[in-house]
Design a protein around this motif. Structure first.
Motif, PDB file in Angstrom:
ATOM      1  N   ARG A   1      -0.553  99.371  88.140  1.00  0.00           N
ATOM      2  CA  ARG A   1      -1.301  98.747  87.034  1.00  0.00           C
ATOM      3  C   ARG A   1      -2.440  99.623  86.522  1.00  0.00           C
ATOM      4  O   ARG A   1      -2.744  99.622  85.339  1.00  0.00           O
ATOM      5  CB  ARG A   1      -1.858  97.395  87.469  1.00  0.00           C
ATOM      6  CG  ARG A   1      -0.807  96.364  87.649  1.00  0.00           C
ATOM      7  CD  ARG A   1      -1.431  95.041  88.036  1.00  0.00           C
ATOM      8  NE  ARG A   1      -0.388  94.069  88.325  1.00  0.00           N
ATOM      9  CZ  ARG A   1      -0.616  92.883  88.822  1.00  0.00           C
ATOM     10  NH1 ARG A   1      -1.846  92.509  89.104  1.00  0.00           N
ATOM     11  NH2 ARG A   1       0.376  92.046  89.057  1.00  0.00           N
ATOM     12  N   THR A   2      -3.092 100.331  87.422  1.00  0.00           N
ATOM     13  CA  THR A   2      -4.262 101.107  86.992  1.00  0.00           C
ATOM     14  C   THR A   2      -3.906 102.494  86.489  1.00  0.00           C
ATOM     15  O   THR A   2      -4.504 102.969  85.529  1.00  0.00           O
ATOM     16  CB  THR A   2      -5.291 101.235  88.137  1.00  0.00           C
ATOM     17  OG1 THR A   2      -4.645 101.815  89.270  1.00  0.00           O
ATOM     18  CG2 THR A   2      -5.850  99.881  88.509  1.00  0.00           C
ATOM     19  N   THR A   3      -2.935 103.155  87.127  1.00  0.00           N
ATOM     20  CA  THR A   3      -2.620 104.532  86.746  1.00  0.00           C
ATOM     21  C   THR A   3      -1.351 104.653  85.912  1.00  0.00           C
ATOM     22  O   THR A   3      -1.136 105.681  85.276  1.00  0.00           O
ATOM     23  CB  THR A   3      -2.450 105.416  87.995  1.00  0.00           C
ATOM     24  OG1 THR A   3      -1.332 104.945  88.755  1.00  0.00           O
ATOM     25  CG2 THR A   3      -3.706 105.401  88.850  1.00  0.00           C
ATOM     26  N   GLY A   4      -0.494 103.637  85.944  1.00  0.00           N
ATOM     27  CA  GLY A   4       0.770 103.705  85.225  1.00  0.00           C
ATOM     28  C   GLY A   4       1.835 104.531  85.923  1.00  0.00           C
ATOM     29  O   GLY A   4       2.938 104.713  85.417  1.00  0.00           O
TER      30      GLY A   4
END
Length: 121
Positions: free
Chosen positions: A83-86
């Protein structure tokens, strides 16, 4: 020919995580510590187990941290995006088809091996 069968015997690493869906389906996740057969390995291998249906209900009711169990199933790989880095991530999961409650008479009221297979219910 293709073959994807996993057989493991080990001790449960924590109490079951159970999820009930609106559709009526039940999912249970467990971790399993399995010792290697080598003399110089003092750390177990850890596996994530996923159980569904009646087998999941049995695990939710009778399996607890430290319990000795045997499982048979297949290996699947879960994929997702962080979710944060993809970044694409993945983890191996053992999709359990058969659960056996093992252990001593003290751990198990009957002292026998109890086997649960989702296809039998």
């Amino acid at each position: 020919m293709s073959l994807n069968v996993v057989n493991l015997v080990g001790r449960v690493g924590g109490d079951p995580e159970v999820k009930y869906f609106e559709s009526g389906k039940v999912k249970c996740k467990l971790t399993l510590a399995v010792d290697r057969r080598s003399r110089n390995s003092d750390q177990p291998d850890w596996f994530t187990l996923e159980l569904w249906g009646k087998t999941a209900e049995v695990a939710a009711n009778y399996v607890r941290k430290g319990k000795l169990i045997g499982v048979q199933g297949s290996l699947k790989i879960d994929h997702w995006s962080d979710r944060t880095t993809g970044v694409e991530r993945s983890t191996p999961i053992i999709q359990v088809d058969r659960l056996e409650l093992l252990g001593s008479k003290r751990e198990n009221d009957t002292g026998t091996v109890e086997s649960y297979n989702d296809t039998e219910f």
